[in-house]
Design a protein around this motif. Sequence first.
Motif, short mmCIF file in Angstrom:
data_model
loop_
_atom_site.label_atom_id
_atom_site.label_comp_id
_atom_site.label_asym_id
_atom_site.label_seq_id
_atom_site.Cartn_x
_atom_site.Cartn_y
_atom_site.Cartn_z
N ILE A 16 40.81 -5.97 13.99
CA ILE A 16 41.19 -5.86 12.58
C ILE A 16 42.02 -4.60 12.36
O ILE A 16 43.09 -4.63 11.74
CB ILE A 16 39.95 -5.83 11.67
N SER A 17 41.54 -3.46 12.85
CA SER A 17 42.22 -2.19 12.64
C SER A 17 42.04 -1.30 13.85
O SER A 17 40.99 -1.33 14.50
CB SER A 17 41.69 -1.46 11.39
N THR A 18 43.03 -0.49 14.13
CA THR A 18 42.93 0.55 15.15
C THR A 18 43.57 1.81 14.60
O THR A 18 44.43 1.77 13.72
CB THR A 18 43.64 0.16 16.45
N ILE A 26 39.53 7.80 18.90
CA ILE A 26 40.16 6.49 18.72
C ILE A 26 39.14 5.55 18.09
O ILE A 26 37.99 5.51 18.54
CB ILE A 26 40.64 5.91 20.06
N PHE A 27 39.53 4.83 17.06
CA PHE A 27 38.58 3.87 16.49
C PHE A 27 39.18 2.47 16.48
O PHE A 27 40.37 2.29 16.32
CB PHE A 27 38.14 4.27 15.07
N MET A 73 47.24 -1.26 11.82
CA MET A 73 47.09 0.18 11.77
C MET A 73 46.10 0.58 10.68
O MET A 73 46.07 -0.01 9.60
CB MET A 73 48.43 0.85 11.50
N ALA A 74 45.29 1.59 10.96
CA ALA A 74 44.39 2.15 9.98
C ALA A 74 44.59 3.67 9.98
O ALA A 74 45.20 4.22 10.89
CB ALA A 74 42.94 1.80 10.29
N VAL A 98 50.46 3.12 3.23
CA VAL A 98 51.10 1.88 3.66
C VAL A 98 50.61 1.56 5.06
O VAL A 98 50.91 2.28 6.02
CB VAL A 98 52.64 1.99 3.65
N LEU A 99 49.82 0.52 5.20
CA LEU A 99 49.25 0.16 6.49
C LEU A 99 50.01 -1.02 7.08
O LEU A 99 50.14 -2.07 6.45
CB LEU A 99 47.77 -0.20 6.33
#
Length: 206
Positions: A197-199, A186-187, A123-124, A118-119
């Motif tokens: 888009i995502s972190t 960290i991405f 969040m990724a 569940v994102l």
Amino acid sequence: MTKRSIIIYSLLLLPFVTFSQFYHPALRDLTAFSLDRNVVIRWTMNAGSTCFGTGILRSSDNVNFTEIGSIGGVCGSTEVPVSYTFVDSFSLNNQKAYYKLSLGLLGESLHVFITNIVLENNMAIAKPNPFSRYTTIQFSETIVDEANLIIYGIDGRKIMETKVSNTNEYIYDHLAYFYNYNNHIIFIARRPDGQIISTGLFVQVQ
């Protein structure tokens, strides 16, 4: 070995092979799957198997189980198979969860497990996390247009940058960047206009 011997040998093995496929002698099947952010547990009791009350148990470590729900009354039937469904509306998200059944005097079933992804927002996640060599970064949305994936060490140093498109995941191989080893990574995935888009964050172990 003659053909007749092979057939007899196979028939002798059949009960053990079939039984090993069951989660419990009274059960025909037991499955878990994700649906609308919840986890759905389904099972079918064999004809001729009955019990009084069924407990649904859950664990995060496959050791300590807690009952999260129950179905009262007589379960199963002496004449026909009976199927049941239980929805875990407060599932353990983004981690492996184990489920099994408590079938009264018939005892407990073996477990099934599932990771309910569940994102939220941007969040990724990374699977596995922690990891030693490879991990798969799963973005919170499918990246259709081209985006930049940037990976930093926890100290702020850039480890790598690459372009991704038409995907919702990226396989990261730390050996390609081992000289920049960092325990915490960290991405960030962002579009060319800077929109994130995502972190996420994951842990790399030596």
